[in-house]
Design an enzyme around this catalytic site. Sequence first.
Site, PDB file in Angstrom:
ATOM      1  N   HIS A 280      -9.621  -8.532  64.606  1.00  0.00           N
ATOM      2  CA  HIS A 280     -10.062  -7.592  63.487  1.00  0.00           C
ATOM      3  C   HIS A 280     -10.482  -5.718  64.293  1.00  0.00           C
ATOM      4  CE1 HIS A 280     -12.156  -7.036  59.514  1.00  0.00           C
ATOM      5  NE2 HIS A 280     -12.690  -5.634  59.528  1.00  0.00           N
ATOM      6  N   PHE A 314      -1.160  -3.638  67.585  1.00  0.00           N
ATOM      7  CA  PHE A 314      -0.022  -2.923  67.025  1.00  0.00           C
ATOM      8  C   PHE A 314       0.704  -1.673  67.013  1.00  0.00           C
ATOM      9  CE2 PHE A 314      -0.256  -7.330  66.548  1.00  0.00           C
ATOM     10  CZ  PHE A 314       0.890  -8.372  67.374  1.00  0.00           C
TER      11      PHE A 314
END
Length: 400
Positions: A280, A314
């Site tokens: 998360h 990312f």
Amino acid sequence: MSLERKYQNVDDFAAAARKRLPRIFADYIDGGAFSETTLRRNREDFDLFALRQRCLTPLEPTPNLTVTVADRVSKLPFGPGPVGFLGLYRRNGDIAVAQAAAEAGIPFVLSTFSINGLGTVRQATGVAPDFQLYLDEDPEVNAAYLESCKANGVERIFLTVDTAITSVRERDVKNGFRSVDRLTPGLLWQFMQRPLWSLDLLIGGFPEVELVKGRAEFGRGAMAQAGNLSRRLDKNLTWDTVARLRKEWSGQLFIKGISDPEDAQRARAADVDGIVLSNHGGRQLDHGRSTVALIPEVRQALGPSLALFVDSGFRRGSDIVKALALGADFVLMGRPFAWAVAANGKVGAAHLISLLEKEIEITLNLMGLSSIDELRREGRKACFQINSNSSLHGQQYHDL
């Protein structure tokens, strides 16, 4: 300054978004749980892996970045993951990101906590989004969610399972996010310092979460609804919950929030189509492991047949290349698209997609590769784990 010069990477979008957004929303996007250790590890652990450079190999002029995941073709190996309240950061933010994704030929996952609803997004894009499902404590509300998915042609549901226990995000506590349901003097002061964002609010009015709009139990306005949506999350999620949803939902079903190999192994027996390896974005368990470091173990536990999505941390095309080489099938990105749409709307989201696409193309070519398929065939030969005991010079690498 041109768009290309102003925004050259995700960090540029983040900096611009913070200048435009009131602190309460900028901190909600940026923040993590407690000490934010997991949040930091999600970024730092990409440096544990190095890519293999190859030269003098024949290359295609343009690398083929197309992937097929769970029987669906995507022109790129990444896409916007679910982010709550995009429409608070930019008017119709969910629509803007969904349109940019549709035009790029990549999937878009809409959150239960989205401002724009399923029908609105589908009408604006001509494509049914995928849907991230948060289960409510009321079965009737969940039935309404599923009915909306069916009515709007949703093919994929991402059941989020790592938020049944709500962690503490200290930035949100300080700012009152999820606890403030009306305009306070402090919020008013924040809004006054961000005139462009505030002007948009005055012109369009304060948004609501469309999926629960009109339901008295969720309140009125996105701030009140944010708190109520969180407080009403089903706190009793188990593998039996997954089994019941599997019976109720005939489309593709993915479990989002798996971050342990044993749980990935159990998912193989749950009749799901795949999982999202996710912590998360560092917003739940503090001092957890990064998702990129977990990819090889989770892929081995999951097996080769089920789809392995991954998110959390990312930011670069090289990050995506590393994930695919280590065994992931597809990368979902949340914060980067929140920053991009907050900074520059649909144009920002589209430019972010273009930047990441170019980074992946260049990275693959420098690795002597012309496609994602070639990268996957190379697998762990293309991505090495750095030996932490080696010196900076003459670092040793070994296959995972």
